[in-house]
Design an enzyme around this catalytic site. Structure first.
Site, PDB file in Angstrom:
ATOM      1  N   GLU A  90      38.633  32.193  37.399  1.00 60.55           N
ATOM      2  CA  GLU A  90      37.414  31.502  37.819  1.00 60.55           C
ATOM      3  C   GLU A  90      36.368  31.489  36.721  1.00 60.55           C
ATOM      4  OE1 GLU A  90      35.987  33.436  41.331  1.00 60.55           O
ATOM      5  OE2 GLU A  90      38.019  33.668  42.065  1.00 60.55           O
ATOM      6  N   CYS A 122      42.054  42.362  37.856  1.00 66.18           N
ATOM      7  CA  CYS A 122      41.298  43.442  37.229  1.00 66.18           C
ATOM      8  C   CYS A 122      41.922  44.776  37.614  1.00 66.18           C
ATOM      9  CB  CYS A 122      39.842  43.376  37.710  1.00 66.18           C
ATOM     10  SG  CYS A 122      38.758  44.549  36.877  1.00 66.18           S
ATOM     11  N   CYS A 126      36.891  48.109  41.773  1.00 69.25           N
ATOM     12  CA  CYS A 126      35.600  48.458  42.388  1.00 69.25           C
ATOM     13  C   CYS A 126      35.642  48.007  43.845  1.00 69.25           C
ATOM     14  CB  CYS A 126      34.456  47.768  41.653  1.00 69.25           C
ATOM     15  SG  CYS A 126      34.341  48.237  39.913  1.00 69.25           S
ATOM     16  N   SER A 202      29.465  42.253  30.120  1.00 71.09           N
ATOM     17  CA  SER A 202      29.186  43.136  31.255  1.00 71.09           C
ATOM     18  C   SER A 202      30.380  44.061  31.445  1.00 71.09           C
ATOM     19  CB  SER A 202      28.961  42.283  32.507  1.00 71.09           C
ATOM     20  OG  SER A 202      28.667  43.096  33.614  1.00 71.09           O
ATOM     21  N   SER A 225      27.487  47.746  34.642  1.00 77.08           N
ATOM     22  CA  SER A 225      27.490  47.699  36.108  1.00 77.08           C
ATOM     23  C   SER A 225      27.425  49.135  36.601  1.00 77.08           C
ATOM     24  CB  SER A 225      28.766  47.010  36.595  1.00 77.08           C
ATOM     25  OG  SER A 225      28.771  45.681  36.131  1.00 77.08           O
ATOM     26  N   HIS A 227      25.483  50.521  39.774  1.00 72.36           N
ATOM     27  CA  HIS A 227      25.681  50.457  41.230  1.00 72.36           C
ATOM     28  C   HIS A 227      25.546  51.769  41.988  1.00 72.36           C
ATOM     29  CE1 HIS A 227      26.740  46.559  39.968  1.00 72.36           C
ATOM     30  NE2 HIS A 227      28.033  46.711  39.848  1.00 72.36           N
ATOM     31  N   CYS A 345      32.465  37.460  42.246  1.00 72.03           N
ATOM     32  CA  CYS A 345      33.716  37.577  41.494  1.00 72.03           C
ATOM     33  C   CYS A 345      34.958  37.552  42.361  1.00 72.03           C
ATOM     34  CB  CYS A 345      33.749  38.890  40.752  1.00 72.03           C
ATOM     35  SG  CYS A 345      32.342  39.137  39.752  1.00 72.03           S
TER      36      CYS A 345
END
Ligand code: SAH
Length: 357
Positions: A90, A122, A126, A202, A225, A227, A345
């Site tokens: 994407e 990936c 996460c 990132s 990232s 979080h 994502c």
């Protein structure tokens, strides 16, 4: 046959020299491919015919076409590309209000930020992110990354394509060499000519990659990232934290800032009932207080139905932001973009694959 986009300007110059052609044609070829979007050597009319034929015998020029496109009411446009091996990635064009000097009205002017993927799937899993839900497939090649940029740049609905972020699917620092090679081409005046300061990498916090990046002579923007500001919660949300825990990550950031003198942006997705309480804000302020050049970018989570992720209400978001500001941090709140088109994502890929199953 190799995609010519795999070659740096220098590698292409060397190739031309090895054929007995002047190396300045390399810049011409870059210009045709990246600036004019031409992908047939036969149409590169200012190159000698013999050179065009040699190039066509040695290289191909690939391009991407979307299998699906979604346009949000806010202008954000998301493309799902099918790669040569049928894998899906994407990329998104996000219009931004143009930063104009005081007194000037924004008129219709806007700039476009392209958001690209660096991997198919990936590894990092996460919990709030749709990209890792189906695991990791493979790295994108230099040519595939550049194909994303070419497509995005040539398909803006209005405005100028000025910024690029590696915030699509994948972990850019886990595909370090290809991402860096692609960035040097994106940066090149003969190709996309996008300044390094307008390119953001990132990362979920891959320490060896951040250390390597600090040694490059490149002014790219680095986003981490984060979080969560405590190891227990961060390891739950982001398994990478077990390998690279917060103390080591912050130390690495300190070294990065000392070496590059560049600011690091810490991305913090606010997730209802998970990391958006006052205690979390307190932990975050404490964690970042000694970093000389740090900025926090708060992002209300995009809902991911598969993972039961939802944003907090606006009062809680405001409270969180004000708390950090009072603690002396540099804080921004990112507006949610493309909510109505599943722009978080991996979401479009998931949806598409579901509809194909
Ligand atoms: N692997 C890199 C880049 C890809 S993710 C990284 O981790 O930074 C790009 C950004 O989108 C990250 O900040 C990521 O945490 C965020 N993101 C993932 N899922 C999201 C969601 N559901 N809502 C909002 N942001 C999300």
């Amino acid at each position: 046959m190799q995609d010519i986009k795999e070659l740096s300007l220098k590698a292409l110059e060397d190739k031309l020299l090895s054929w007995g052609s002047p190396k300045y044609h390399a810049r011409g070829i870059f210009n045709w491919i990246y600036q004019k979007g031409v992908n047939e050597f036969s149409r590169m009319s200012n190159l000698p015919v013999a050179l065009r034929e040699t190039l066509a015998g040695e290289f191909k020029v690939t391009s991407l076409h979307p299998a699906d496109t979604q346009k949000s009411s806010d202008g954000t446009t998301k493309f799902l590309f099918e790669l040569a091996d049928k894998n899906l990635v994407e990329a998104v064009n996000i219009p931004m209000a143009k930063r104009l000097p005081a007194g000037k009205t924004p008129a219709r002017a806007s700039t476009i930020t392209g958001c690209i993927s660096s991997q198919v799937g990936c590894k990092f899993a996460c919990s709030f992110c749709a990209s890792g839900l189906k695991g990791f497939k493979r790295n994108l090649s230099v040519g595939e990354i550049l194909d994303e940029v070419l497509y995005l740049k040539n398909n803006v609905s209005s405005g100028q394509f000025t910024h690029l972020v590696f915030m699509g699917t994948g972990e850019p620092l886990d595909n370090y060499d290809n991402v860096l090679k692609a960035i040097r081409i994106i940066n090149s005046p003969d190709a996309f000519n996008i300044g390094a300061r307008r390119i953001t990498i990132s990362t979920c916090g891959v320490i060896p990659g951040i250390k390597k990046l600090a040694q490059e002579d490149l002014q790219v923007e680095l986003s981490i990232s984060l979080h969560a500001a405590g190891d227990k919660l961060r390891s739950q949300l982001m398994p990478v934290n077990k390998k690279y825990p917060l103390a080591a990550l912050i130390k690495c950031c300190q070294e990065y800032i000392a070496r590059t003198n560049r600011q690091i942006t810490f991305e913090y997705i606010l997730i209802k009932g998970v990391n958006a309480e006052a205690a979390a804000a307190q932990d975050l302020a404490r964690l970042l207080k000694d970093l000389r050049l740090a900025k926090v970018n708060l992002i209300p989570a995009n809902s991911v139905a598969e993972s039961k992720i939802f944003p907090p209400d606006s009062a809680q978001i405001d409270f969180f932001k004000r708390y950090l500001l009072k603690a002396g941090l540099n804080v921004t709140l990112r507006r949610e973009r493309g909510q109505d088109i599943n722009a978080a994502c991996g979401q479009l890929r998931l949806k598409y694959e579901k509809s194909q199953n």
